[in-house]
Scaffold this motif. Structure first.
Motif, PDB file in Angstrom:
ATOM      1  N   ASN A  17     127.507  68.433 124.651  1.00  0.00           N
ATOM      2  CA  ASN A  17     128.272  68.060 123.679  1.00  0.00           C
ATOM      3  C   ASN A  17     128.583  69.145 122.192  1.00  0.00           C
ATOM      4  O   ASN A  17     128.574  69.102 121.295  1.00  0.00           O
ATOM      5  CB  ASN A  17     126.777  67.114 122.390  1.00  0.00           C
ATOM      6  CG  ASN A  17     126.508  65.984 122.555  1.00  0.00           C
ATOM      7  OD1 ASN A  17     127.673  65.276 123.168  1.00  0.00           O
ATOM      8  ND2 ASN A  17     125.093  65.245 123.280  1.00  0.00           N
ATOM      9  N   GLY A  18     128.686  70.147 123.189  1.00  0.00           N
ATOM     10  CA  GLY A  18     129.849  71.139 122.003  1.00  0.00           C
ATOM     11  C   GLY A  18     128.383  71.812 121.640  1.00  0.00           C
ATOM     12  O   GLY A  18     128.773  73.069 120.101  1.00  0.00           O
ATOM     13  N   ILE A  19     127.229  71.653 120.712  1.00  0.00           N
ATOM     14  CA  ILE A  19     126.117  72.117 120.202  1.00  0.00           C
ATOM     15  C   ILE A  19     125.914  73.672 120.805  1.00  0.00           C
ATOM     16  O   ILE A  19     125.027  73.761 121.800  1.00  0.00           O
ATOM     17  CB  ILE A  19     125.110  71.206 120.043  1.00  0.00           C
ATOM     18  CG1 ILE A  19     125.431  70.300 119.368  1.00  0.00           C
ATOM     19  CG2 ILE A  19     124.070  72.043 119.276  1.00  0.00           C
ATOM     20  CD1 ILE A  19     124.874  68.585 118.989  1.00  0.00           C
ATOM     21  N   VAL A  20     125.916  74.667 120.186  1.00  0.00           N
ATOM     22  CA  VAL A  20     125.774  76.453 120.683  1.00  0.00           C
ATOM     23  C   VAL A  20     123.670  76.451 120.637  1.00  0.00           C
ATOM     24  O   VAL A  20     123.686  76.902 118.984  1.00  0.00           O
ATOM     25  CB  VAL A  20     126.635  76.841 120.258  1.00  0.00           C
ATOM     26  CG1 VAL A  20     126.193  78.839 120.772  1.00  0.00           C
ATOM     27  CG2 VAL A  20     128.129  76.471 120.350  1.00  0.00           C
ATOM     28  N   ALA A  21     123.035  76.404 121.505  1.00  0.00           N
ATOM     29  CA  ALA A  21     121.918  77.002 121.114  1.00  0.00           C
ATOM     30  C   ALA A  21     121.585  78.188 120.078  1.00  0.00           C
ATOM     31  O   ALA A  21     122.954  79.128 120.856  1.00  0.00           O
ATOM     32  CB  ALA A  21     121.252  76.949 121.824  1.00  0.00           C
ATOM     33  N   CYS A  22     121.579  78.632 119.929  1.00  0.00           N
ATOM     34  CA  CYS A  22     120.730  80.202 119.218  1.00  0.00           C
ATOM     35  C   CYS A  22     119.231  80.280 120.061  1.00  0.00           C
ATOM     36  O   CYS A  22     118.621  79.701 119.719  1.00  0.00           O
ATOM     37  CB  CYS A  22     120.717  80.326 118.074  1.00  0.00           C
ATOM     38  SG  CYS A  22     121.899  80.010 116.737  1.00  0.00           S
ATOM     39  N   THR A  23     120.022  81.484 119.941  1.00  0.00           N
ATOM     40  CA  THR A  23     117.509  82.122 120.104  1.00  0.00           C
ATOM     41  C   THR A  23     117.239  82.945 119.329  1.00  0.00           C
ATOM     42  O   THR A  23     117.788  83.401 117.927  1.00  0.00           O
ATOM     43  CB  THR A  23     117.910  83.355 121.011  1.00  0.00           C
ATOM     44  OG1 THR A  23     118.954  84.239 120.621  1.00  0.00           O
ATOM     45  CG2 THR A  23     118.613  82.560 122.887  1.00  0.00           C
ATOM     46  N   MET A  24     115.788  83.446 119.050  1.00  0.00           N
ATOM     47  CA  MET A  24     115.414  83.988 117.989  1.00  0.00           C
ATOM     48  C   MET A  24     115.764  85.531 117.811  1.00  0.00           C
ATOM     49  O   MET A  24     116.019  85.385 116.931  1.00  0.00           O
ATOM     50  CB  MET A  24     113.760  84.247 118.277  1.00  0.00           C
ATOM     51  CG  MET A  24     113.079  83.249 118.013  1.00  0.00           C
ATOM     52  SD  MET A  24     112.468  82.184 116.145  1.00  0.00           S
ATOM     53  CE  MET A  24     112.565  83.514 115.317  1.00  0.00           C
ATOM     54  N   GLU A  25     116.015  85.811 118.843  1.00  0.00           N
ATOM     55  CA  GLU A  25     117.081  87.152 118.549  1.00  0.00           C
ATOM     56  C   GLU A  25     118.641  87.042 117.935  1.00  0.00           C
ATOM     57  O   GLU A  25     119.298  88.111 116.888  1.00  0.00           O
ATOM     58  CB  GLU A  25     117.781  87.593 120.343  1.00  0.00           C
ATOM     59  CG  GLU A  25     116.091  88.647 120.773  1.00  0.00           C
ATOM     60  CD  GLU A  25     115.247  86.626 121.377  1.00  0.00           C
ATOM     61  OE1 GLU A  25     115.592  86.386 121.242  1.00  0.00           O
ATOM     62  OE2 GLU A  25     113.689  87.335 121.686  1.00  0.00           O
ATOM     63  N   ASP A  26     119.147  86.473 117.891  1.00  0.00           N
ATOM     64  CA  ASP A  26     120.615  85.777 117.426  1.00  0.00           C
ATOM     65  C   ASP A  26     119.690  85.791 115.939  1.00  0.00           C
ATOM     66  O   ASP A  26     120.669  85.764 114.765  1.00  0.00           O
ATOM     67  CB  ASP A  26     120.399  84.533 117.802  1.00  0.00           C
ATOM     68  CG  ASP A  26     121.505  84.269 118.897  1.00  0.00           C
ATOM     69  OD1 ASP A  26     121.937  85.826 119.681  1.00  0.00           O
ATOM     70  OD2 ASP A  26     122.058  83.856 119.884  1.00  0.00           O
ATOM     71  N   LEU A  27     119.169  84.736 116.035  1.00  0.00           N
ATOM     72  CA  LEU A  27     118.463  84.691 114.395  1.00  0.00           C
ATOM     73  C   LEU A  27     117.983  85.681 113.323  1.00  0.00           C
ATOM     74  O   LEU A  27     118.669  86.263 112.584  1.00  0.00           O
ATOM     75  CB  LEU A  27     117.208  83.482 114.226  1.00  0.00           C
ATOM     76  CG  LEU A  27     117.119  82.816 113.255  1.00  0.00           C
ATOM     77  CD1 LEU A  27     118.692  82.156 112.852  1.00  0.00           C
ATOM     78  CD2 LEU A  27     115.774  81.755 113.263  1.00  0.00           C
ATOM     79  N   LEU A  28     117.781  85.799 113.849  1.00  0.00           N
ATOM     80  CA  LEU A  28     117.052  88.236 113.695  1.00  0.00           C
ATOM     81  C   LEU A  28     117.529  89.105 113.556  1.00  0.00           C
ATOM     82  O   LEU A  28     116.996  89.404 112.014  1.00  0.00           O
ATOM     83  CB  LEU A  28     115.129  88.245 114.289  1.00  0.00           C
ATOM     84  CG  LEU A  28     114.319  87.555 114.917  1.00  0.00           C
ATOM     85  CD1 LEU A  28     113.482  88.196 115.419  1.00  0.00           C
ATOM     86  CD2 LEU A  28     113.307  87.259 113.010  1.00  0.00           C
ATOM     87  N   ASP A  29     118.620  88.546 114.258  1.00  0.00           N
ATOM     88  CA  ASP A  29     119.834  89.836 113.319  1.00  0.00           C
ATOM     89  C   ASP A  29     120.619  89.811 112.588  1.00  0.00           C
ATOM     90  O   ASP A  29     120.714  90.241 111.772  1.00  0.00           O
ATOM     91  CB  ASP A  29     120.897  89.815 115.117  1.00  0.00           C
ATOM     92  CG  ASP A  29     120.229  90.584 116.705  1.00  0.00           C
ATOM     93  OD1 ASP A  29     119.094  91.418 116.074  1.00  0.00           O
ATOM     94  OD2 ASP A  29     120.734  90.606 117.081  1.00  0.00           O
ATOM     95  N   LYS A  30     120.244  88.323 112.052  1.00  0.00           N
ATOM     96  CA  LYS A  30     121.570  87.730 110.664  1.00  0.00           C
ATOM     97  C   LYS A  30     120.531  87.767 109.474  1.00  0.00           C
ATOM     98  O   LYS A  30     121.164  87.702 108.732  1.00  0.00           O
ATOM     99  CB  LYS A  30     121.643  86.716 111.368  1.00  0.00           C
ATOM    100  CG  LYS A  30     122.614  86.455 112.293  1.00  0.00           C
ATOM    101  CD  LYS A  30     123.263  84.799 112.224  1.00  0.00           C
ATOM    102  CE  LYS A  30     124.294  85.068 113.802  1.00  0.00           C
ATOM    103  NZ  LYS A  30     125.314  83.538 113.637  1.00  0.00           N
ATOM    104  N   MET A  31     119.315  88.319 109.909  1.00  0.00           N
ATOM    105  CA  MET A  31     117.922  87.874 108.851  1.00  0.00           C
ATOM    106  C   MET A  31     118.066  89.169 108.600  1.00  0.00           C
ATOM    107  O   MET A  31     118.119  90.430 109.097  1.00  0.00           O
ATOM    108  CB  MET A  31     117.284  87.522 109.129  1.00  0.00           C
ATOM    109  CG  MET A  31     117.393  85.610 109.593  1.00  0.00           C
ATOM    110  SD  MET A  31     116.648  84.605 109.846  1.00  0.00           S
ATOM    111  CE  MET A  31     115.503  83.720 107.914  1.00  0.00           C
TER     112      MET A  31
END
Length: 137
Positions: free
Chosen positions: A119-133
């Motif tokens: 469905n074109g929904i891109v999963a994020c990893t915890m690392e992706d999320l933490l890199d932005k925070m």
């Protein structure tokens, strides 16, 4: 956790002293106990320090995805998950900067990730999320 005044504070103190950041949290209440669910900057470390301090805990696998910041972004993603027969046991939603995120617990993680891909929904990893925070540790 025990359903008593100050218990949440005690648990947060344990994690703060261990330099574990809280990304998202929810508490469910029953007459006898509360269920504290956390997304942290380091789930393995959080689990370890909680167990060392006699706080029962476990780690659950979750799926993370961005739903953008535009109106209806969350609706569109959840609609696609529903149409793919993905059942959500519980979830966290929050905004950070220019984006909004959804963290879901599902019965079958691989099925959910497959539905997301289709469905074109891109999963994020915890690392992706933490890199932005904010940086922890």
């Amino acid at each position: 956790m025990e359903n008593k005044s100050g218990r949440l504070y005690e648990i947060m103190e344990i994690l703060a002293k261990a330099n574990v950041g809280i990304i998202a949290a929810t508490v469910s209440d029953t007459a006898e106990f509360g269920i504290l669910r956390l997304i942290t900057s380091n789930n393995e470390k959080a689990h370890k320090v909680l167990e060392e301090n006699n706080v029962p805990s476990n780690i659950s696998e979750v799926v993370i995805f961005s739903c953008g910041s535009e109106v209806g972004g969350f609706y569109e993603k959840i609609k696609k998950m529903s149409q793919s027969n993905i059942s959500i046991e519980y979830m966290y939603c929050f905004s950070f900067g220019e984006d909004s995120y959804v963290i879901i617990k599902v019965p079958n993680t691989l099925k959910a990730i497959d539905a997301m891909r289709r469905n074109g929904i891109v999963a994020c990893t915890m690392e992706d999320l933490l890199d932005k925070m904010v940086k922890f540790d």
